[in-house]
Design a protein around this motif. Structure first.
Motif, PDB file in Angstrom:
ATOM      1  N   SER A  22     -31.902 -44.720  45.420  1.00  0.00           N
ATOM      2  CA  SER A  22     -32.985 -44.135  44.791  1.00  0.00           C
ATOM      3  C   SER A  22     -32.486 -42.784  44.355  1.00  0.00           C
ATOM      4  O   SER A  22     -31.871 -41.871  45.050  1.00  0.00           O
ATOM      5  CB  SER A  22     -34.265 -43.944  45.545  1.00  0.00           C
ATOM      6  N   LYS A  80     -34.569 -28.775  48.726  1.00  0.00           N
ATOM      7  CA  LYS A  80     -33.541 -29.444  49.102  1.00  0.00           C
ATOM      8  C   LYS A  80     -33.044 -30.833  48.305  1.00  0.00           C
ATOM      9  O   LYS A  80     -32.623 -31.625  48.694  1.00  0.00           O
ATOM     10  CB  LYS A  80     -33.486 -29.852  50.679  1.00  0.00           C
ATOM     11  N   SER A  81     -33.540 -30.712  47.139  1.00  0.00           N
ATOM     12  CA  SER A  81     -33.196 -31.914  46.107  1.00  0.00           C
ATOM     13  C   SER A  81     -31.618 -31.921  45.858  1.00  0.00           C
ATOM     14  O   SER A  81     -31.053 -30.896  45.791  1.00  0.00           O
ATOM     15  CB  SER A  81     -34.011 -31.817  44.902  1.00  0.00           C
ATOM     16  N   ARG A  82     -31.439 -32.804  45.388  1.00  0.00           N
ATOM     17  CA  ARG A  82     -29.933 -32.881  44.904  1.00  0.00           C
ATOM     18  C   ARG A  82     -30.076 -32.642  43.429  1.00  0.00           C
ATOM     19  O   ARG A  82     -30.886 -32.706  42.828  1.00  0.00           O
ATOM     20  CB  ARG A  82     -29.334 -34.450  44.894  1.00  0.00           C
ATOM     21  N   LYS A  83     -29.042 -31.851  42.815  1.00  0.00           N
ATOM     22  CA  LYS A  83     -29.034 -31.547  41.538  1.00  0.00           C
ATOM     23  C   LYS A  83     -27.959 -32.173  40.525  1.00  0.00           C
ATOM     24  O   LYS A  83     -26.719 -32.062  40.874  1.00  0.00           O
ATOM     25  CB  LYS A  83     -28.930 -29.915  41.483  1.00  0.00           C
ATOM     26  N   ASP A  86     -32.858 -33.565  40.733  1.00  0.00           N
ATOM     27  CA  ASP A  86     -33.172 -32.486  39.503  1.00  0.00           C
ATOM     28  C   ASP A  86     -32.315 -32.577  38.573  1.00  0.00           C
ATOM     29  O   ASP A  86     -30.911 -32.389  38.790  1.00  0.00           O
ATOM     30  CB  ASP A  86     -33.483 -30.982  39.976  1.00  0.00           C
ATOM     31  N   THR A 132     -37.435 -32.774  37.565  1.00  0.00           N
ATOM     32  CA  THR A 132     -37.767 -33.136  38.871  1.00  0.00           C
ATOM     33  C   THR A 132     -37.971 -34.555  38.719  1.00  0.00           C
ATOM     34  O   THR A 132     -38.847 -35.188  37.940  1.00  0.00           O
ATOM     35  CB  THR A 132     -38.879 -32.636  39.486  1.00  0.00           C
ATOM     36  N   HIS A 135     -35.082 -40.458  43.146  1.00  0.00           N
ATOM     37  CA  HIS A 135     -36.137 -39.704  42.947  1.00  0.00           C
ATOM     38  C   HIS A 135     -36.059 -38.436  43.402  1.00  0.00           C
ATOM     39  O   HIS A 135     -37.006 -37.606  42.762  1.00  0.00           O
ATOM     40  CB  HIS A 135     -37.116 -40.389  43.878  1.00  0.00           C
ATOM     41  N   ASP A 136     -35.101 -37.825  44.164  1.00  0.00           N
ATOM     42  CA  ASP A 136     -35.115 -36.423  44.567  1.00  0.00           C
ATOM     43  C   ASP A 136     -33.994 -35.722  43.639  1.00  0.00           C
ATOM     44  O   ASP A 136     -33.925 -34.519  44.150  1.00  0.00           O
ATOM     45  CB  ASP A 136     -34.940 -36.160  45.951  1.00  0.00           C
ATOM     46  N   SER A 190     -39.883 -28.352  42.147  1.00  0.00           N
ATOM     47  CA  SER A 190     -38.637 -28.857  42.751  1.00  0.00           C
ATOM     48  C   SER A 190     -38.682 -28.745  44.158  1.00  0.00           C
ATOM     49  O   SER A 190     -38.956 -27.451  44.698  1.00  0.00           O
ATOM     50  CB  SER A 190     -37.558 -28.271  41.850  1.00  0.00           C
ATOM     51  N   PRO A 191     -38.494 -29.652  44.988  1.00  0.00           N
ATOM     52  CA  PRO A 191     -38.199 -29.465  46.400  1.00  0.00           C
ATOM     53  C   PRO A 191     -36.943 -28.727  46.355  1.00  0.00           C
ATOM     54  O   PRO A 191     -35.866 -28.542  45.690  1.00  0.00           O
ATOM     55  CB  PRO A 191     -38.219 -30.834  46.910  1.00  0.00           C
ATOM     56  N   ARG A 212     -38.781 -37.200  40.234  1.00  0.00           N
ATOM     57  CA  ARG A 212     -40.094 -38.046  40.911  1.00  0.00           C
ATOM     58  C   ARG A 212     -40.979 -38.267  39.695  1.00  0.00           C
ATOM     59  O   ARG A 212     -41.969 -39.259  39.781  1.00  0.00           O
ATOM     60  CB  ARG A 212     -40.413 -37.466  42.219  1.00  0.00           C
TER      61      ARG A 212
END
Length: 143
Positions: free
Chosen positions: A80, A47-50, A85, A15, A82-83, A44-45, A17
């Motif tokens: 950014s 809806k994060s991008r991976k 993974d 993650t 930051h989101d 991990s959120p 962030r």
């Protein structure tokens, strides 16, 4: 998440962030670089991008990209990451990955909403961190 196979780091989920860097069992490599692995203790959120990075121990290009990715993920601004993974996969732990990527690593792929992967165009080792951030952000927007 850190899983191992046959004594090697096989997969690392990051993650971004709260990314940190750890040295994993110092080894000799062809270019004198100790392989790096990234890990995070943050949840991990949903809806994060991976992204997935296919690499292998002793690959100088892989190690260089990992270092640049860590720096790019720490940058702020409109692009950014930051989101994001990042999962690092050691191709030597899976014959399917090794057959697919043995001559191509490092390979960076984005994970699509349906769980499939799409390879991102190769990032030149000469690119600066800011340009890597912009190229990855642009590739992630193309979904």
């Amino acid at each position: 998440m850190l899983s191992t196979g046959m004594g090697r780091v096989a997969t690392t989920t990051v993650t971004v962030r709260s990314i940190s860097m750890a040295l994993i069992a110092p080894r000799r490599t062809g270019c004198g670089v100790t392989p790096l692995a990234f890990f995070s203790s943050a949840a991990s959120p949903s809806k994060s991008r991976k992204l997935v990075l296919y690499s292998k121990p002793g690959c100088c290009l892989c190690d260089g990209l990992k270092e640049k990715l860590q720096a790019a993920f720490s940058l702020s601004g409109p692009d950014s990451l930051h989101d994001v993974d990042l999962q690092v996969r050691d191709i030597t732990t899976n014959p399917e990955w090794e057959n697919a990527y043995q001559y191509e690593i490092p390979v960076l792929a984005k994970v699509l909403a349906d769980g499939s992967e799409e390879t991102i165009p190769r990032l030149s080792p000469r690119l600066g961190v800011e340009l890597i951030q912009k190229k990855i952000a642009a590739a992630l927007r193309e979904q």
